[in-house]
Design an enzyme around this catalytic site. Structure first.
Site, PDB file in Angstrom:
ATOM      1  N   ARG A 190       1.044  -0.863  -0.108  1.00  0.00           N
ATOM      2  CA  ARG A 190       0.024  -0.066  -0.032  1.00  0.00           C
ATOM      3  C   ARG A 190       0.973   1.295  -0.095  1.00  0.00           C
ATOM      4  NH1 ARG A 190      -2.186  -3.520   4.030  1.00  0.00           N
ATOM      5  NH2 ARG A 190      -4.147  -4.279   3.253  1.00  0.00           N
ATOM      6  N   LYS A 220      -1.962  -2.325   7.274  1.00  0.00           N
ATOM      7  CA  LYS A 220      -3.325  -1.738   7.716  1.00  0.00           C
ATOM      8  C   LYS A 220      -3.539  -2.504   9.031  1.00  0.00           C
ATOM      9  CE  LYS A 220      -7.698  -1.147   5.850  1.00  0.00           C
ATOM     10  NZ  LYS A 220      -8.517  -1.204   4.320  1.00  0.00           N
ATOM     11  N   HIS A 259      -2.052   2.966  -5.717  1.00  0.00           N
ATOM     12  CA  HIS A 259      -3.116   1.667  -5.411  1.00  0.00           C
ATOM     13  C   HIS A 259      -3.259   1.184  -6.998  1.00  0.00           C
ATOM     14  CE1 HIS A 259      -4.724   0.153  -1.838  1.00  0.00           C
ATOM     15  NE2 HIS A 259      -5.937  -0.308  -2.830  1.00  0.00           N
ATOM     16  N   ARG A 290      -0.700  -1.681  -7.253  1.00  0.00           N
ATOM     17  CA  ARG A 290      -0.991  -2.608  -6.056  1.00  0.00           C
ATOM     18  C   ARG A 290      -2.030  -3.477  -6.757  1.00  0.00           C
ATOM     19  NH1 ARG A 290      -1.383  -4.443  -0.675  1.00  0.00           N
ATOM     20  NH2 ARG A 290      -3.490  -4.969  -0.037  1.00  0.00           N
ATOM     21  N   HIS A 325      -4.380  -8.833   3.226  1.00  0.00           N
ATOM     22  CA  HIS A 325      -5.987  -8.918   3.265  1.00  0.00           C
ATOM     23  C   HIS A 325      -6.539 -10.030   4.423  1.00  0.00           C
ATOM     24  CE1 HIS A 325      -6.436  -7.808  -1.293  1.00  0.00           C
ATOM     25  NE2 HIS A 325      -6.071  -6.655  -0.418  1.00  0.00           N
ATOM     26  N   TYR A 355      -9.590  -9.929  -7.765  1.00  0.00           N
ATOM     27  CA  TYR A 355      -8.487  -9.919  -8.780  1.00  0.00           C
ATOM     28  C   TYR A 355      -8.876 -11.141  -9.822  1.00  0.00           C
ATOM     29  CZ  TYR A 355      -6.301  -6.240  -5.888  1.00  0.00           C
ATOM     30  OH  TYR A 355      -6.064  -5.278  -5.076  1.00  0.00           O
TER      31      TYR A 355
END
Length: 278
Positions: free
Chosen positions: A126, A151, A216, A219, A242, A251
């Site tokens: 990120r 995150k 992003h 990413r 994630h 994706y």
């Protein structure tokens, strides 16, 4: 409230966002947020959606701050103040093709800028993870990057290849950053997000890429290209950091699976005994 979130190990960015959200709510009614009712909070959100066109992410942020205030600070039952979160927008991420990424990188002549964009694309980190990366977080002996400020303050490891290590070494020898791998004009402070975005804008213009490319986007492109190269979904989930496989699986909708060799299910499996059907 800040102390409560610090105890719960919320990131500084999340704490700042939640406090700002409650401050806006308080200013809207000119009342302390603990004096507001559930209906007032809903009316506030409705006004922000209709007038300010706030995103689902901003709404979720406000609801998260509201819940901490009601449940953790005021010790109230959530059922009495509960607000349903908006439906998640199902957007397919915009990605660059592998050729576009190479063209983008080829258009960057500055060593620092090249290393920054290369790192973001080759690891799928990120934007803030890239900018907050410290020199000590790179384990070149193991070809690994340790993300300590991901995150939710979750730590994870990202494997890196030799070509990226070579790029980062060449950059380091020339710039010699002290703490953060990428520092701004002031020594010891991390590179700014605005400058990062401007680098991509200039590179896109030079490479004649007619898309809005952000950190992003790199990413998203990393994740898609990794799936196309055969990386499995679970491995990709761990690399991206994630929490849920559902987030990573988006994706699959943009990856080009044409190069994958599909087994022919209409032909008998050679490893099984072939028997005549009766």
């Amino acid at each position: 409230m800040i102390a409560e979130m610090q105890i719960r190990n919320y990131s500084p960015r999340t704490i700042s966002s939640y406090v700002s959200s409650l401050r806006s709510l308080s200013l809207f009614y000119n009342l302390s947020p603990d004096l507001l009712s559930l209906n007032q909070f809903k009316d506030y959100l409705s006004e922000r959606v209709q007038v300010d066109k706030i995103s689902n992410a901003t709404i979720n942020q406000a609801i998260g701050a509201w819940r901490i205030l009601q449940c953790d600070i005021l010790r109230r039952q959530w059922e009495d103040f509960k607000v349903k979160r908006p439906r998640r927008e199902k957007k397919i991420p915009q990605v660059l093709s592998p050729q576009q990424v190479l063209s983008l990188l080829s258009s960057i002549s500055n060593v620092k800028h090249y290393a920054l964009v290369s790192l973001a694309y080759a690891t799928g980190m990120r934007r803030n993870e890239v900018l907050q990366l410290c020199i000590k977080d790179i384990d070149s002996a193991r070809n690994m990057i340790i993300v300590n400020r991901g995150k939710g303050n979750k730590q994870r490891q990202i494997p890196i290849n030799n070509s990226l290590i070579k790029t980062l070494r060449e950059y380091y020898k020339q710039y010699r950053p002290l703490k953060f791998l990428f520092e701004g004009y002031r020594v010891g402070l991390s590179y700014s997000a605005t400058s990062f975005c401007r680098i991509l804008q200039r590179a896109c213009k030079k490479a004649k890429i007619n898309k809005r490319v952000t950190p992003h986007t790199l990413r998203h492109s990393f994740a898609t290209h990794m799936l196309e190269r055969g990386l499995n979904l679970k491995q990709l989930q761990l690399i991206l950091g994630h929490n849920a496989m559902k987030t990573t699986s988006i994706y699959l909708h943009v990856a080009d699976m044409s190069s994958i060799k599909m087994p022919d299910l209409l032909q008998p499996n050679e490893s099984c005994d072939e028997t005549e059907p009766k």
